[in-house]
Design an enzyme around this catalytic site. Structure first.
Site, PDB file in Angstrom:
ATOM      1  N   PHE A 118      11.797  25.949 -37.718  1.00 31.78           N
ATOM      2  CA  PHE A 118      11.308  26.659 -38.950  1.00 31.78           C
ATOM      3  C   PHE A 118      11.242  25.615 -40.156  1.00 31.78           C
ATOM      4  O   PHE A 118      12.181  25.250 -40.341  1.00 31.78           O
ATOM      5  CB  PHE A 118      12.099  27.950 -39.117  1.00 31.78           C
ATOM      6  N   ASP A 203      15.260  18.143 -41.360  1.00 33.02           N
ATOM      7  CA  ASP A 203      14.733  19.180 -42.158  1.00 33.02           C
ATOM      8  C   ASP A 203      16.359  19.655 -42.349  1.00 33.02           C
ATOM      9  O   ASP A 203      16.845  20.398 -41.252  1.00 33.02           O
ATOM     10  CB  ASP A 203      14.087  20.148 -41.461  1.00 33.02           C
ATOM     11  N   LYS A 232      18.281  25.354 -50.080  1.00 32.81           N
ATOM     12  CA  LYS A 232      19.131  26.459 -49.814  1.00 32.81           C
ATOM     13  C   LYS A 232      20.387  26.303 -50.762  1.00 32.81           C
ATOM     14  O   LYS A 232      20.329  26.766 -51.855  1.00 32.81           O
ATOM     15  CB  LYS A 232      19.427  26.834 -48.282  1.00 32.81           C
TER      16      LYS A 232
END
Ligand code: PLP
Length: 374
Positions: A118, A203, A232
């Site tokens: 993702f 990532d 995040k």
């Protein structure tokens, strides 16, 4: 627009690892606002730095320099052992930047990504994302992307062609259910990327910012990617994304090649600097290892007591638990008992608590989970 399957909970405030609703009910947050709340809600030191910065200036433009952006770029270079940063506002944008940079640097279009991965919802990041539910309604996606099995370095070797620019991969797959690859995976991936002359993009949007017990998860494997993305928990909940690259790669971007109005604004950069300073002052990254071990030990105990748990896994403060019943139903029942836990697949619950969580809070969460599963 109703793009979220919302739970009927009106959150008003947060303190430490607890979120409070409008009626003052308190919820222990094992989901950590999906991994964004890295040093606790309303962290006083981070909030003081934010307030001080607000009094000076919130945003200027990237036509000028600001001290927080320069300092954060220097700090991230030290933390990542890479060189230059491009700042944006989210994980998807950070990956978008990485994909553009890889294409510009290599002059090639091909991006290989992993099944289950993702990377975000914008078109480039979405094209790297594998789940059909997210991609199907939006086709055609960006050309040049392909997917290979995760945790299979030989699949990467076979997939590389002369058109391949980069392989983008999560060191631990988060949304897929906290899938931890075998210890030598990233090292093997690094070797294949070197051998084949392609770039490695890590990532770290979910695994970064100390979550797994190193500031970046790839550091467990003693490798260095060519490009790293983070977002995040970088600024404890203030929106920010960053793409960090080795100098010779970063310098492939010329004037006007990329941009972001809000990217690297002094408010978000100040929040990130204060978050990192708080982590360093309190040794939170190192402590994430022990706290993670406590979670895994407790999940093992829980599994021995409950037939509903089929598997669990994790690293540091990132844990996933497979159950044989509907995860959403369990998550909803947990809310009624004062616990926030995230359903990340139909049968998987995920924990991404703040790095400030205490052992007592972990045990409290496990007790609630045990009661609900019972
Ligand atoms: C590994 C990974 N990459 C990218 C993203 C996208 O980040 P954002 O939602 O900030 O765009 C996420 C979000 O969950 C993620 O987990």
């Amino acid at each position: 627009m109703q793009t979220y399957n919302r739970i009927s909970l009106l959150i008003e405030r947060g303190i430490g690892c607890r979120a409070l609703d409008i009626d003052g009910n308190s919820y222990l947050d094992l989901a950590g606002a999906l991994g964004t709340c890295s040093v606790g809600y309303c962290n006083e030191e981070v909030n003081s730095a934010i307030i001080e910065q607000i009094r000076k200036i919130i945003t200027t433009t990237n036509l000028y320099y600001t001290e927080p952006q320069i300092k954060l770029s220097q700090k991230l270079a030290l933390l990542s052992s890479l060189d230059k940063s491009f700042f944006s506002n989210s994980g998807a944008e950070a990956n978008e930047t990485a994909i553009k940079l890889a294409r510009k640097h290599t002059g090639k279009p091909g991006i290989i990504a992993a099944d289950g991965g993702f990377h975000g919802r914008t078109f480039g990041a979405l094209s790297a994302t594998s789940k059909a539910k997210y991609t199907e309604p939006f086709k055609p996606l960006v050309p040049g992307f392909m997917h290979i099995p995760y945790n299979d370095s030989e699949a990467l070797r076979k997939a590389v062609t002369e058109d391949t620019a980069a392989f983008i991969v999560e060191p631990i797959q988060g949304e897929a259910g906290v899938i931890v690859p075998h210890n030598s995976y990233l090292k093997a991936v690094r070797e294949i990327c070197d051998e084949k002359g392609i770039l490695l993009i890590a990532d770290e949007v979910q695994t970064g910012n100390g979550r797994t017990g190193k500031y970046f998860c790839y550091q467990h494997s003693k490798i260095k990617p060519d490009i790293v993305t983070s977002a995040k928990g970088l600024a404890n909940g203030v929106p920010i994304g960053v793409t960090i690259a080795a100098e010779e790669i970063a310098d492939s971007f010329g004037k006007g090649d990329h941009g972001s109005t809000f990217g690297g604004n002094p408010l978000a950069c100040t929040a990130a600097l204060a978050t990192i300073a708080y982590m360093e002052k309190n040794g939170l990254v190192e402590k994430a290892n022990n706290k993670g071990a406590i979670i895994l030990k407790n999940l093992a105990e829980l599994k021995s007591k409950s037939d509903l748990i089929s598997q669990f896994r994790g690293k540091g403060l990132m844990a996933g638990m497979d159950i044989i019943v509907d995860a959403e139903n369990v998550a909803e029942k947990c809310i009624k008992k004062g616990l926030l836990i995230n359903k990340c697949t139909e049968k998987t619950l995920r924990m991404l608590p703040s790095l400030t969580i205490t052992e007592a809070e972990i045990l409290e969460g496990m007790d609630i989970l045990h009661g609900v599963l019972k």
